[in-house]
Motif scaffolding. Structure first.
Motif, PDB file in Angstrom:
ATOM      1  N   GLN A  35      42.086 -39.659  12.866  1.00 12.16           N
ATOM      2  CA  GLN A  35      41.136 -38.886  12.078  1.00 12.16           C
ATOM      3  C   GLN A  35      40.452 -39.808  11.080  1.00 12.16           C
ATOM      4  OE1 GLN A  35      42.133 -36.145   8.667  1.00 12.16           O
ATOM      5  NE2 GLN A  35      41.543 -34.584  10.179  1.00 12.16           N
ATOM      6  N   LEU A  36      39.133 -39.681  10.987  1.00  7.09           N
ATOM      7  CA  LEU A  36      38.378 -40.439   9.991  1.00  7.09           C
ATOM      8  C   LEU A  36      37.793 -39.469   8.977  1.00  7.09           C
ATOM      9  CD1 LEU A  36      36.470 -43.003  12.237  1.00  7.09           C
ATOM     10  CD2 LEU A  36      38.415 -43.461  10.722  1.00  7.09           C
ATOM     11  N   LYS A  37      37.712 -39.927   7.749  1.00  3.49           N
ATOM     12  CA  LYS A  37      37.059 -39.140   6.704  1.00  3.49           C
ATOM     13  C   LYS A  37      36.035 -40.034   6.019  1.00  3.49           C
ATOM     14  CE  LYS A  37      40.633 -40.116   3.268  1.00  3.49           C
ATOM     15  NZ  LYS A  37      41.587 -39.564   2.307  1.00  3.49           N
ATOM     16  N   LEU A  38      35.093 -39.399   5.351  1.00  4.50           N
ATOM     17  CA  LEU A  38      34.085 -40.151   4.611  1.00  4.50           C
ATOM     18  C   LEU A  38      33.465 -39.246   3.568  1.00  4.50           C
ATOM     19  CD1 LEU A  38      31.138 -39.047   5.853  1.00  4.50           C
ATOM     20  CD2 LEU A  38      31.826 -40.510   7.742  1.00  4.50           C
ATOM     21  N   HIS A  39      32.815 -39.846   2.608  1.00  5.51           N
ATOM     22  CA  HIS A  39      32.027 -39.129   1.609  1.00  5.51           C
ATOM     23  C   HIS A  39      30.567 -39.433   1.911  1.00  5.51           C
ATOM     24  CE1 HIS A  39      35.572 -39.196  -1.486  1.00  5.51           C
ATOM     25  NE2 HIS A  39      35.807 -38.421  -0.445  1.00  5.51           N
ATOM     26  N   ALA A  40      29.882 -38.469   2.499  1.00  6.39           N
ATOM     27  CA  ALA A  40      28.495 -38.667   2.935  1.00  6.39           C
ATOM     28  C   ALA A  40      27.526 -38.331   1.809  1.00  6.39           C
ATOM     29  CB  ALA A  40      28.194 -37.786   4.141  1.00  6.39           C
ATOM     30  N   GLN A  41      26.568 -39.228   1.580  1.00 10.24           N
ATOM     31  CA  GLN A  41      25.465 -38.858   0.707  1.00 10.24           C
ATOM     32  C   GLN A  41      24.736 -37.715   1.404  1.00 10.24           C
ATOM     33  OE1 GLN A  41      22.993 -42.166  -0.449  1.00 10.24           O
ATOM     34  NE2 GLN A  41      24.723 -43.350  -1.226  1.00 10.24           N
ATOM     35  N   MET A  42      24.294 -36.737   0.629  1.00 13.20           N
ATOM     36  CA  MET A  42      23.714 -35.538   1.229  1.00 13.20           C
ATOM     37  C   MET A  42      22.484 -35.827   2.083  1.00 13.20           C
ATOM     38  SD  MET A  42      25.748 -33.092   0.834  1.00 13.20           S
ATOM     39  CE  MET A  42      24.699 -31.807   1.495  1.00 13.20           C
ATOM     40  N   TYR A  43      21.729 -36.849   1.735  1.00 13.34           N
ATOM     41  CA  TYR A  43      20.524 -37.108   2.523  1.00 13.34           C
ATOM     42  C   TYR A  43      20.828 -37.613   3.924  1.00 13.34           C
ATOM     43  CZ  TYR A  43      20.125 -42.244   2.360  1.00 13.34           C
ATOM     44  OH  TYR A  43      20.309 -43.594   2.550  1.00 13.34           O
ATOM     45  N   VAL A  44      22.072 -38.044   4.180  1.00 12.15           N
ATOM     46  CA  VAL A  44      22.463 -38.461   5.532  1.00 12.15           C
ATOM     47  C   VAL A  44      23.504 -37.521   6.147  1.00 12.15           C
ATOM     48  CG1 VAL A  44      21.806 -40.888   5.362  1.00 12.15           C
ATOM     49  CG2 VAL A  44      24.067 -40.166   4.559  1.00 12.15           C
ATOM     50  N   PHE A  45      23.623 -36.327   5.564  1.00 13.42           N
ATOM     51  CA  PHE A  45      24.559 -35.334   6.093  1.00 13.42           C
ATOM     52  C   PHE A  45      24.329 -35.090   7.579  1.00 13.42           C
ATOM     53  CE2 PHE A  45      25.402 -31.000   7.431  1.00 13.42           C
ATOM     54  CZ  PHE A  45      26.732 -30.832   7.062  1.00 13.42           C
ATOM     55  N   ASP A  46      23.085 -34.867   7.985  1.00 12.73           N
ATOM     56  CA  ASP A  46      22.786 -34.569   9.390  1.00 12.73           C
ATOM     57  C   ASP A  46      23.181 -35.713  10.316  1.00 12.73           C
ATOM     58  OD1 ASP A  46      21.839 -32.042   8.785  1.00 12.73           O
ATOM     59  OD2 ASP A  46      19.732 -32.669   8.768  1.00 12.73           O
ATOM     60  N   PHE A  47      23.023 -36.934   9.855  1.00 15.54           N
ATOM     61  CA  PHE A  47      23.415 -38.096  10.661  1.00 15.54           C
ATOM     62  C   PHE A  47      24.895 -38.005  11.032  1.00 15.54           C
ATOM     63  CE2 PHE A  47      25.502 -42.292  10.511  1.00 15.54           C
ATOM     64  CZ  PHE A  47      24.976 -42.836  11.666  1.00 15.54           C
ATOM     65  N   TYR A  48      25.745 -37.799  10.019  1.00 13.48           N
ATOM     66  CA  TYR A  48      27.182 -37.731  10.276  1.00 13.48           C
ATOM     67  C   TYR A  48      27.548 -36.459  11.047  1.00 13.48           C
ATOM     68  CZ  TYR A  48      27.704 -41.748   7.244  1.00 13.48           C
ATOM     69  OH  TYR A  48      27.618 -43.009   6.692  1.00 13.48           O
ATOM     70  N   HIS A  49      26.909 -35.357  10.720  1.00 13.57           N
ATOM     71  CA  HIS A  49      27.176 -34.105  11.412  1.00 13.57           C
ATOM     72  C   HIS A  49      26.867 -34.250  12.905  1.00 13.57           C
ATOM     73  CE1 HIS A  49      26.753 -29.746  12.341  1.00 13.57           C
ATOM     74  NE2 HIS A  49      27.821 -29.709  11.563  1.00 13.57           N
ATOM     75  N   ASN A  50      25.770 -34.912  13.226  1.00 14.60           N
ATOM     76  CA  ASN A  50      25.410 -35.136  14.627  1.00 14.60           C
ATOM     77  C   ASN A  50      26.386 -36.057  15.349  1.00 14.60           C
ATOM     78  OD1 ASN A  50      23.180 -33.451  14.478  1.00 14.60           O
ATOM     79  ND2 ASN A  50      21.775 -35.106  13.945  1.00 14.60           N
ATOM     80  N   LEU A  51      27.151 -36.851  14.597  1.00 13.30           N
ATOM     81  CA  LEU A  51      28.191 -37.698  15.188  1.00 13.30           C
ATOM     82  C   LEU A  51      29.530 -36.969  15.304  1.00 13.30           C
ATOM     83  CD1 LEU A  51      27.507 -41.137  13.439  1.00 13.30           C
ATOM     84  CD2 LEU A  51      27.063 -40.537  15.833  1.00 13.30           C
ATOM     85  N   GLY A  52      29.560 -35.696  14.885  1.00 13.24           N
ATOM     86  CA  GLY A  52      30.777 -34.905  15.029  1.00 13.24           C
ATOM     87  C   GLY A  52      31.612 -34.753  13.780  1.00 13.24           C
ATOM     88  N   TYR A  53      31.118 -35.217  12.648  1.00  9.89           N
ATOM     89  CA  TYR A  53      31.844 -35.063  11.383  1.00  9.89           C
ATOM     90  C   TYR A  53      31.583 -33.680  10.813  1.00  9.89           C
ATOM     91  CZ  TYR A  53      32.992 -39.956  11.663  1.00  9.89           C
ATOM     92  OH  TYR A  53      33.498 -41.153  12.097  1.00  9.89           O
ATOM     93  N   LYS A  54      32.644 -33.044  10.299  1.00 13.23           N
ATOM     94  CA  LYS A  54      32.558 -31.684   9.770  1.00 13.23           C
ATOM     95  C   LYS A  54      32.731 -31.719   8.254  1.00 13.23           C
ATOM     96  CE  LYS A  54      32.573 -30.024  13.983  1.00 13.23           C
ATOM     97  NZ  LYS A  54      31.298 -30.049  14.634  1.00 13.23           N
ATOM     98  N   PRO A  55      31.903 -30.930   7.535  1.00 13.05           N
ATOM     99  CA  PRO A  55      32.029 -30.901   6.077  1.00 13.05           C
ATOM    100  C   PRO A  55      33.304 -30.193   5.633  1.00 13.05           C
ATOM    101  CG  PRO A  55      30.402 -29.297   6.807  1.00 13.05           C
ATOM    102  CD  PRO A  55      30.832 -30.066   8.028  1.00 13.05           C
ATOM    103  N   VAL A  56      33.861 -30.679   4.527  1.00 10.86           N
ATOM    104  CA  VAL A  56      35.052 -30.090   3.928  1.00 10.86           C
ATOM    105  C   VAL A  56      34.779 -29.949   2.433  1.00 10.86           C
ATOM    106  CG1 VAL A  56      37.513 -30.416   3.461  1.00 10.86           C
ATOM    107  CG2 VAL A  56      36.555 -31.223   5.620  1.00 10.86           C
ATOM    108  N   GLY A  57      34.889 -28.735   1.925  1.00  9.16           N
ATOM    109  CA  GLY A  57      34.732 -28.531   0.489  1.00  9.16           C
ATOM    110  C   GLY A  57      33.285 -28.451   0.050  1.00  9.16           C
TER     111      GLY A  57
END
Length: 136
Positions: A97-119
């Motif tokens: 499992q990988l986690k990261l803190h995404a800057q909001m302006y690149v949220f879609d980039f990470y979401h499209n790679l399969g990362y899910k928001p938490v909190g």
């Protein structure tokens, strides 16, 4: 495009150079926040285009961070290549499992790679971020 684990002094310096240009110069993040003293405990990744350093990231345990692409190389697959390389590296090192803190302006980039928001959205270095996770 080539992504490597930065091991030599040049490869590590290239990683720092990209991060410095993107985070310290462009985004005006304080140098002491960007270079927080943890890099020697991280796996550093540097992306090259024809031997020119164009992207960087690091992995601290299972947390991806400091993902950066030079401005003139954005939207050309650099960050995607880095993230795919990190995911393969993680799997080969029993990190599921990988986690990261995404800057909001690149949220879609990470979401499209399969990362899910938490909190909820939070501030880090005076920039809106959201924690994201991906099970590999």
């Amino acid at each position: 495009m080539e992504v490597i684990v930065a091991k030599s002094q040049k490869e590590i310096t290239d990683n720092f150079l990209v991060r410095g240009k993107v985070f310290v110069v462009e985004q005006r993040i304080d140098y002491e926040i960007e270079f927080d003293g943890l890099d020697d405990q991280c796996v550093l990744f540097t992306a090259y285009d024809n031997k020119i350093p164009v992207g960087a990231a690091r992995l601290y345990k299972n947390k991806v961070g400091r993902v950066a692409t030079l401005k003139e190389y954005r939207n050309k697959g650099v960050a995607t290549s880095i993230m795919h390389f990190i995911e393969k590296y993680a799997l080969s090192n029993q990190i599921n499992q990988l986690k990261l803190h995404a800057q909001m302006y690149v949220f879609d980039f990470y979401h499209n790679l399969g990362y899910k928001p938490v909190g909820e959205v939070f501030q880090e270095a005076d920039i809106d971020h959201i924690k994201m996770i991906k099970n590999l």
